[in-house]
Motif scaffolding. Structure first.
Motif, mmCIF file in Angstrom:
data_model
loop_
_atom_site.group_PDB
_atom_site.id
_atom_site.type_symbol
_atom_site.label_atom_id
_atom_site.label_comp_id
_atom_site.label_asym_id
_atom_site.label_seq_id
_atom_site.Cartn_x
_atom_site.Cartn_y
_atom_site.Cartn_z
ATOM 1 N N ALA A 42 11.069 37.455 -47.540
ATOM 2 C CA ALA A 42 10.280 37.749 -48.742
ATOM 3 C C ALA A 42 9.240 38.816 -48.429
ATOM 4 C CB ALA A 42 9.601 36.479 -49.250
ATOM 5 N N MET A 75 9.050 42.855 -49.975
ATOM 6 C CA MET A 75 7.919 43.383 -50.745
ATOM 7 C C MET A 75 7.793 44.896 -50.603
ATOM 8 S SD MET A 75 5.322 40.224 -50.207
ATOM 9 C CE MET A 75 3.879 40.967 -50.917
ATOM 10 N N TYR A 103 9.097 46.107 -53.627
ATOM 11 C CA TYR A 103 8.387 45.618 -54.814
ATOM 12 C C TYR A 103 7.161 46.493 -55.074
ATOM 13 C CZ TYR A 103 6.761 42.176 -58.210
ATOM 14 O OH TYR A 103 6.367 41.548 -59.363
ATOM 15 N N ALA A 148 11.797 40.882 -57.583
ATOM 16 C CA ALA A 148 10.839 39.800 -57.835
ATOM 17 C C ALA A 148 11.528 38.448 -57.734
ATOM 18 C CB ALA A 148 10.207 39.981 -59.217
ATOM 19 N N ILE A 164 12.063 37.562 -54.066
ATOM 20 C CA ILE A 164 10.819 37.159 -53.396
ATOM 21 C C ILE A 164 10.388 35.774 -53.883
ATOM 22 C CG2 ILE A 164 8.365 37.723 -53.118
ATOM 23 C CD1 ILE A 164 9.186 40.706 -53.400
ATOM 24 N N TYR A 165 10.502 35.560 -55.194
ATOM 25 C CA TYR A 165 10.103 34.271 -55.764
ATOM 26 C C TYR A 165 10.930 33.134 -55.178
ATOM 27 C CZ TYR A 165 9.669 30.489 -59.152
ATOM 28 O OH TYR A 165 9.491 29.268 -59.733
ATOM 29 N N THR A 191 9.913 32.175 -51.682
ATOM 30 C CA THR A 191 8.553 31.688 -51.407
ATOM 31 C C THR A 191 8.150 30.486 -52.246
ATOM 32 O OG1 THR A 191 7.735 33.352 -52.969
ATOM 33 C CG2 THR A 191 7.612 33.910 -50.630
ATOM 34 N N HIS A 237 -1.450 36.985 -47.455
ATOM 35 C CA HIS A 237 -1.035 37.028 -48.862
ATOM 36 C C HIS A 237 -1.418 35.729 -49.562
ATOM 37 C CE1 HIS A 237 1.613 38.331 -52.244
ATOM 38 N NE2 HIS A 237 1.733 37.028 -52.421
ATOM 39 N N LEU A 253 3.331 36.483 -56.872
ATOM 40 C CA LEU A 253 3.779 37.795 -56.424
ATOM 41 C C LEU A 253 2.647 38.794 -56.647
ATOM 42 C CD1 LEU A 253 6.504 36.240 -56.912
ATOM 43 C CD2 LEU A 253 7.501 38.473 -57.394
#
Lengths: 189, 66
Positions: free
Chosen positions: A22, A26, A29, A72, A75-76, A79, A95, A103
């Motif tokens: 993730a 980014m 992202y 997104a 990554i979501y 995490t 983070h 995010l």
């Protein structure tokens, strides 16, 4: 104005629990060559580019937002079920301290997105070359991300996104050719 | 010279606050038409080349204040 279709451009399936990935994703992202930078770059350049290529910038800029949604989603998924300890182990401690598992538009190193990543020079040729360069850099980033995971399902989505960069680069180069043509002479009244 | 200039019409709407500018121009310098420079292109005289920034006539791109 936009019409929103509530589905992803291409399916995103993540099969391996790997919060570290993730962090790496980014980069696409909120990174310099990421999808946010691409979308904002193209959609902003539209206003001052010759009519003939405005539609292309609109279409590609819009598609970049669809890609942003896919990133997104990745990554979501990677995490959303992670504990603070797991996020810390994945290098996402800083983070988490600032954003919990929300995010945020940063690159893989946690540097927040900035408009200085993009440019609008006003010169149509210079702007399109910036766009071509952005597509090639995004393609390279996708390659390194594919190299960084062994999750074949995640790789599948990333390979789709990489291919779109290849196509977009050609479309921008075609736009340059259109503008190079001696098209409409200036008419004097 | 004007071979390197392109013009495009700027959109004019019925309710624009300012008078329409009509056309805008941009430059397409000769490097955009040469993929790989072939040998034996015509050259400028050395002293002229020093002033113009290139030895090669087909690469020269004049630009005056608009």
């Amino acid at each position: 104005m936009w019409i929103y279709e509530k589905k992803l451009q291409y399916p995103v399936r993540v099969s391996k629990c790997d919060p570290m990935m993730a962090k790496l994703l980014m980069e696409q992202y909120g990174g310099a060559d990421g999808e946010l930078a691409a979308a904002l770059r193209y959609l902003n350049q539209r206003y001052t580019i010759p009519d003939k290529v405005i539609g292309l910038l609109t279409d590609i800029g819009t598609e970049e937002f669809a890609h942003l949604e896919m990133i997104a989603t990745m990554i979501y998924k990677l995490t959303k079920d992670a504990t603070p300890d797991q996020l810390k182990a994945a290098g996402l401690g800083p983070h988490f301290a600032a954003h919990d598992s929300a995010l945020f538009y940063t690159n893989a190193n946690g540097v927040p997105w900035t408009a200085s990543y993009i440019q609008a020079k006003g010169d149509p040729i210079a702007d399109l070359y910036e766009d071509i360069a952005a597509e090639e850099k995004a393609r390279a980033t996708y390659q390194w991300l594919i190299d960084l995971t062994d999750d074949v399902d995640l790789q599948d989505s990333l390979k789709f996104l990489r291919e779109r960069e290849v196509v977009h680069s050609l479309r921008f180069r075609e736009a340059v050719e259109i503008l190079k043509e001696k098209q409409s002479e200036k008419r004097f009244y | 010279m004007s071979d390197q200039v392109r013009y495009f019409e700027v959109f004019a709407g019925p309710f624009d606050p300012c008078p329409p500018i009509g056309y805008k121009s941009f430059q397409v310098p000769p490097n955009h038409f040469i993929t790989f420079q072939p040998p034996n292109l015509p050259q400028f005289q050395p002293y002229e080349a020093l002033k113009l920034g290139t030895l090669w006539q087909p690469l020269y791109s004049p630009y005056g204040s608009q």
